[in-house]
Write an enzyme that holds these catalytic residues in place. Structure first.
Site, PDB file in Angstrom:
ATOM      1  N   LYS A 186       0.828  -1.192   0.000  1.00 33.52           N
ATOM      2  CA  LYS A 186       0.000   0.000   0.000  1.00 33.52           C
ATOM      3  C   LYS A 186       0.869   1.251   0.000  1.00 33.52           C
ATOM      4  O   LYS A 186       1.955   1.280   0.584  1.00 33.52           O
ATOM      5  CB  LYS A 186      -0.913   0.010   1.228  1.00 33.52           C
ATOM      6  CG  LYS A 186      -1.873  -1.168   1.274  1.00 33.52           C
ATOM      7  CD  LYS A 186      -2.796  -1.171   0.076  1.00 33.52           C
ATOM      8  CE  LYS A 186      -3.744  -2.370   0.108  1.00 33.52           C
ATOM      9  NZ  LYS A 186      -4.577  -2.437  -1.112  1.00 33.52           N
ATOM     10  N   HIS A 324      -9.013  -8.422  -8.755  1.00 32.18           N
ATOM     11  CA  HIS A 324      -8.859  -8.159  -7.320  1.00 32.18           C
ATOM     12  C   HIS A 324      -9.419  -9.345  -6.546  1.00 32.18           C
ATOM     13  O   HIS A 324     -10.331 -10.032  -7.008  1.00 32.18           O
ATOM     14  CB  HIS A 324      -9.635  -6.878  -6.998  1.00 32.18           C
ATOM     15  CG  HIS A 324      -9.998  -6.717  -5.555  1.00 32.18           C
ATOM     16  ND1 HIS A 324     -11.163  -7.224  -5.029  1.00 32.18           N
ATOM     17  CD2 HIS A 324      -9.368  -6.098  -4.533  1.00 32.18           C
ATOM     18  CE1 HIS A 324     -11.234  -6.914  -3.744  1.00 32.18           C
ATOM     19  NE2 HIS A 324     -10.150  -6.240  -3.420  1.00 32.18           N
TER      20      HIS A 324
HETATM   21 MG    MG Z   1      -6.351  -2.470  -4.782  1.00 25.27          MG
END
Ligand code: MG
Length: 394
Positions: A186, A324
């Protein structure tokens, strides 16, 4: 052949992690059971599906809208020409009376239903779901393996403490020891300089930018997306994921004009036309960018195959699709539909995230087992939930 009962169980996700935008501490998933009148080994054959991780369970939509339509339908309307259950027909019945557009949470509720039917059909054929899906799509049946990367590198729910580079390295080292050779972390939940330190720490494990992706989870405005783009361009990263709001096609287009590397997006788009609009208006580039629409959030396999058709009509290869949601269902769909690869969340999103111990994981690839259906019964963390839904059936 009849589906005699539809059931839903809302299951909380375990583990307190966050990305740049949301904490997953309160997230839930809807597990759906399609109970058939067919029997194997003295038990009813049950198809299981779930909507994908990263959003919420959909008990209300399922119980108030979709299940009543399915129960009231003529049972023959759920069957295909071959007399077997037809996932596309089931999805169409579930959608009766729904207006087009505004897909939202409805799309993942329908997906859970549609995927449960794929599981059921595969079990009735006594074959893994990837075989059923490949045959239905007219594709060659291969059993994989397919590329997989480990997604992690979350910020702690408390904000990340020391900036977390030592912890991040240790986390990715752990994934490498499990057999992963590509990673995603992230960004956007910390100042740029801190995130660059995180990227450099991750690169020490990944070895090369082509083995590391970063995910901003739609946090940035255009100015910040471009600033990050300029800062990370020298690393040659595998992809730069969801830099801006998933629906801000103009931002994506403007970024694609200035960031030469691959941009990945689509996990928060829930229909084939939404994905096509990425191409029409979002500057998505064939041969460069990555489409991450998740069948479990976007009406299931039937709609996902429509999406593939639209993308291919615009010159995209399905190998550029990396759905995803790293879990067993998407593994079977990646194998069955010949997509680019899977993600996995080895450390988070239990009980749905990750694969069963019977799946072969190693060398940066994963291969599904030969269990019938999606093989959810082979994932130990899921077994108690499956049993809770169907333990009373005789
Ligand atoms: Mg993502």
């Amino acid at each position: 052949m009849r589906i005699v009962e539809w059931r839903e169980l809302t299951v909380p996700l375990e583990g307190a992690v966050r990305n740049a935008v949301v904490s997953f501490a309160d997230h839930t998933v809807s597990l759906v059971a399609a109970v058939s009148d067919q029997r194997r080994n003295g038990r009813p054959v049950v198809g299981f599906g779930f909507n994908s991780i990263g959003r919420f369970g959909q008990a209300g939509i399922l119980r108030e809208r979709l299940f009543p339509r399915l129960r009231q339908a003529d049972p023959d309307d759920l069957l295909g020409e071959d007399g077997g259950f037809d996932p596309a027909a089931v999805a169409a019945v579930a959608m009766a009376g729904e207006k087009p557009g505004g897909h939202g949470d409805r799309a993942s509720a329908v997906a859970a239903v549609e995927l449960a039917v794929w599981d059921l059909v595969a079990k009735l054929g006594d074959e893994p779901a990837y075989v059923t899906v490949a045959r239905a799509a007219g594709r060659p049946v291969t059993g994989g393996p397919v590329p997989v990367y480990a997604a992690g590198g979350y910020y702690d729910a408390d904000g990340g403490g020391d900036g977390g580079t030592a912890r991040l390295r240790a986390e990715l080292d752990g994934y490498r020891a499990m057999g992963f050779d590509a990673f995603k972390i992230k960004v956007g939940g910390a100042p740029l300089d801190d995130d660059l330190a995180r990227i450099e720490a991750a690169l020490e494990v990944a070895g090369d930018g082509s083995r590391l992706a970063v995910d901003a989870n739609g946090r940035f405005d255009l100015e910040r997306a471009q600033a990050y783009g300029r800062a990370i361009a020298p690393y040659g990263l595998r992809w730069y994921e969801e830099p801006g709001d998933p629906l801000d096609y103009a931002l994506n287009r403007a970024l694609a004009d200035t960031y030469a590397g691959p941009i990945a997006t689509g996990e928060n788009l829930f229909s084939a036309i939404d994905a096509e609009n990425l191409v029409r208006f979002g500057g998505l580039r064939p041969g460069i960018d990555v489409v991450q629409v998740d069948p479990g959030l976007s009406y299931g396999v039937t709609e996902y195959r429509r999406l593939l058709g639209r993308l291919e009509a615009h010159g995209f290869d399905r190998a550029s699709c990396h759905p995803h949601g790293g879990h067993l269902i998407n593994l079977h769909l990646v194998v069955g539909l010949g997509l680019g690869g899977c993600e996995a969340y080895p450390g988070v999103f239990r009980p749905f995230g990750g694969y069963a111990p019977t799946c072969e994981l190693g060398g940066g690839t994963v291969r599904p087992s030969q269990a019938p259906g999606f093989g959810l019964e082979e994932k130990p963390e899921l077994v108690p939930h499956l049993a809770a839904m169907t333990g009373d059936l005789t």
